[in-house]
Design a protein around this motif. Structure first.
Motif, short mmCIF file in Angstrom:
data_model
loop_
_atom_site.label_atom_id
_atom_site.label_comp_id
_atom_site.label_asym_id
_atom_site.label_seq_id
_atom_site.Cartn_x
_atom_site.Cartn_y
_atom_site.Cartn_z
N ALA A 1 0.60 -1.22 0.04
CA ALA A 1 0.02 0.05 0.15
C ALA A 1 0.94 1.30 0.08
O ALA A 1 0.61 2.42 -0.80
N THR A 2 1.95 1.15 0.83
CA THR A 2 3.01 2.24 0.84
C THR A 2 3.63 2.59 -0.59
O THR A 2 3.50 3.66 -1.02
N LEU A 3 3.71 1.42 -1.39
CA LEU A 3 4.10 1.62 -3.02
C LEU A 3 3.07 2.21 -3.76
O LEU A 3 3.43 3.07 -4.47
N GLN A 4 1.84 1.73 -3.48
CA GLN A 4 0.87 2.53 -4.24
C GLN A 4 0.85 3.97 -4.08
O GLN A 4 1.01 4.70 -5.17
N VAL A 5 0.89 4.46 -2.85
CA VAL A 5 0.74 5.99 -2.49
C VAL A 5 1.88 6.74 -3.01
O VAL A 5 2.15 7.70 -3.74
N ALA A 6 3.20 6.19 -2.87
CA ALA A 6 4.40 6.59 -3.32
C ALA A 6 4.19 6.71 -4.91
O ALA A 6 4.73 7.93 -5.24
N HIS A 7 4.02 5.74 -5.48
CA HIS A 7 3.93 5.68 -7.08
C HIS A 7 3.01 7.13 -7.59
O HIS A 7 3.34 7.86 -8.40
N LEU A 8 1.93 6.95 -6.95
CA LEU A 8 0.96 8.03 -7.37
C LEU A 8 1.25 9.39 -7.08
O LEU A 8 1.36 10.45 -7.69
N ALA A 9 2.09 9.73 -5.84
CA ALA A 9 2.70 11.01 -5.48
C ALA A 9 3.73 11.24 -6.17
O ALA A 9 3.94 12.50 -6.56
N GLU A 10 4.74 10.22 -6.73
CA GLU A 10 5.67 10.77 -7.30
C GLU A 10 5.43 11.09 -8.71
O GLU A 10 6.02 11.50 -9.56
N HIS A 11 4.06 10.79 -9.30
CA HIS A 11 3.50 11.27 -10.62
C HIS A 11 2.70 12.60 -10.41
O HIS A 11 1.60 12.94 -11.23
N GLY A 12 2.68 13.29 -9.21
CA GLY A 12 1.99 14.43 -9.20
C GLY A 12 0.52 14.48 -8.53
O GLY A 12 0.10 15.74 -8.33
N HIS A 13 0.09 13.32 -7.90
CA HIS A 13 -1.30 13.33 -7.40
C HIS A 13 -1.13 13.75 -6.11
O HIS A 13 -0.39 13.03 -5.22
N ARG A 14 -1.94 14.78 -5.67
CA ARG A 14 -2.10 15.13 -4.26
C ARG A 14 -3.27 14.72 -3.40
O ARG A 14 -3.40 15.34 -2.26
N SER A 15 -4.37 14.30 -4.06
CA SER A 15 -5.58 13.93 -3.39
C SER A 15 -6.03 12.36 -3.86
O SER A 15 -6.11 12.32 -5.18
N LEU A 16 -5.86 11.58 -2.91
CA LEU A 16 -6.21 10.15 -3.24
C LEU A 16 -7.42 9.49 -2.73
O LEU A 16 -7.74 10.13 -1.61
N VAL A 17 -7.81 8.50 -3.27
CA VAL A 17 -8.96 7.67 -2.61
C VAL A 17 -8.38 6.25 -2.51
O VAL A 17 -7.70 5.68 -3.54
N TYR A 18 -8.67 5.83 -1.14
CA TYR A 18 -8.60 4.19 -1.09
C TYR A 18 -9.74 3.71 -1.20
O TYR A 18 -10.67 4.11 -0.56
N VAL A 19 -9.90 2.39 -2.02
CA VAL A 19 -11.01 1.61 -2.17
C VAL A 19 -10.92 0.49 -1.64
O VAL A 19 -10.13 -0.48 -2.04
N ALA A 20 -11.81 0.27 -0.57
CA ALA A 20 -11.58 -1.04 0.12
C ALA A 20 -12.66 -2.15 -0.28
O ALA A 20 -13.58 -1.70 -0.98
N PRO A 21 -12.16 -3.48 0.12
CA PRO A 21 -13.10 -4.45 -0.41
C PRO A 21 -14.46 -4.49 0.21
O PRO A 21 -14.26 -4.24 1.29
N PRO A 22 -15.45 -5.05 -0.34
CA PRO A 22 -16.71 -4.92 0.32
C PRO A 22 -16.95 -6.35 1.29
O PRO A 22 -17.93 -6.26 2.28
N GLU A 23 -16.28 -7.20 1.13
CA GLU A 23 -16.17 -8.66 1.97
C GLU A 23 -15.76 -8.46 3.54
O GLU A 23 -14.73 -7.86 3.54
#
Length: 328
Positions: free
Chosen positions: A169-191
């Motif tokens: 999950a850290t890698l996900q956020v880091a990748h998005l941040a390094e591409h200029g994204h400053r507002s993110l959404v985490y989508v959780a599973p429904p189960e």
């Protein structure tokens, strides 16, 4: 009288009697050689002849024969009852089962979850099958391990891969941040059964987002229409990136974004976890975090051989990495 077998055919399974006939010795001698029975003096030339005949014929002793000779059943229980099921776990279980069969063992998979918090199904399997090894792909309660050992299981090995859950999950956020994204959404599973694991990933994502000064909002995966409406609202509020619990959730987000008329990745970048085959079959192809190159991320041939030899396996560290495709 039964009709003779067609010429050139043989039984489906080579037996010790076949090895004895091919090497010109008794079945008892074959048993002594193949089981390396102590206290028996077998000439080296005879030993080599028996081993060569067994190799030429492709002889593999049956589990029951080995159990009678050695007091072991040759059964290994692979327990997946404490981890979320999915394609990744199925692939790992198949790879482990194949490796065990190649080594002459019989794999039995326990994937029952339900309300079996005490591991009663696993205890029942151990009691009835008397496995040599229980290999758990998740964590087992110490009290359960003690019960299994009390039933005669020689080795109970856990290969939990939870240490790297937060890293992905850290890698996900880091990748998005390094591409200029400053507002993110985490989508959780429904189960509900995935809630604990999802919370671990969300906590890691929040920590990374906070460290980078990035806003992060968590939402559950919903049906396509309400999810599309929620994505449209979040996009209007400034969200430009989605870190999904896994690839399956990410695919659901891709569909909802399309329904909402949100262009991926131009208006909304999406990244998953697991690098399942479906990640390469979406349009656009899904950027994801991979935790292995197939099979279990920590149990390879060396670890299996160590487990079967009664040694403590050295589990290599899991090194997740981002697989960059079109969606982020």
């Amino acid at each position: 009288m039964a009709p003779p077998s067609p010429r050139g055919t043989r039984s489906a399974r080579v037996t010790a009697a076949d090895v004895a006939a091919a090497s010109g010795v008794s079945r008892a001698t074959v048993s002594y050689v193949l089981n390396d029975t102590p206290g028996q003096t077998i000439p080296e030339t005879t030993r080599r002849r028996v081993l060569q005949a067994a190799a030429d014929l492709g002889y593999v002793p049956s589990v029951h024969a080995r159990a009678l000779a050695s007091g072991s059943t040759g059964i290994v229980v692979i327990d997946t009852s404490t981890i979320p099921h999915g394609e990744l776990v199925a692939n790992a279980t198949r790879a482990l089962s194949r490796a065990l069969v190649e080594r002459g063992y019989v794999p039995v998979v326990n994937q029952y979850t339900g309300a079996d918090a005490g591991g009663e199904v696993l205890v029942a399997l151990a009691d009835r099958l008397r496995p040599e090894v229980v290999l758990a792909l998740g964590d087992l309660d110490p009290a359960l391990v003690t019960r299994l050992e009390g039933l005669g299981v020689a080795r109970v090995v856990t290969a939990s891969s939870q240490d790297h859950i937060g890293v992905m999950a850290t890698l996900q956020v880091a990748h998005l941040a390094e591409h200029g994204h400053r507002s993110l959404v985490y989508v959780a599973p429904p189960e509900p059964e995935l809630a604990a694991l999802s919370e671990l990933r969300l906590a890691a994502a929040r920590a990374e987002a906070t460290a980078r000064g990035i806003a992060l909002t968590a939402i559950p995966l919903a049906e396509q229409e309400p999810l599309a409406a929620e994505l449209a609202r979040l996009r209007a509020a400034g969200a430009t990136g989605v870190a999904a619990y896994n690839d399956e959730v990410a695919v659901g987000v891709l569909g909802a974004a399309r329904r909402a008329g949100i262009a991926v990745p131009d208006e909304l970048a999406i990244i998953g976890i697991d690098d399942l085959p479906l990640a390469r079959r979406t349009h656009p192809q899904l950027t994801t975090v991979s935790q292995s190159d197939g099979g279990h991320p920590q149990i390879g041939p060396e670890q299996i051989d160590a487990i079967l030899a009664g040694e403590q396996p050295i589990l290599p560290p899991v090194r997740p990495r981002v697989i960059v495709r079109d969606s982020a």
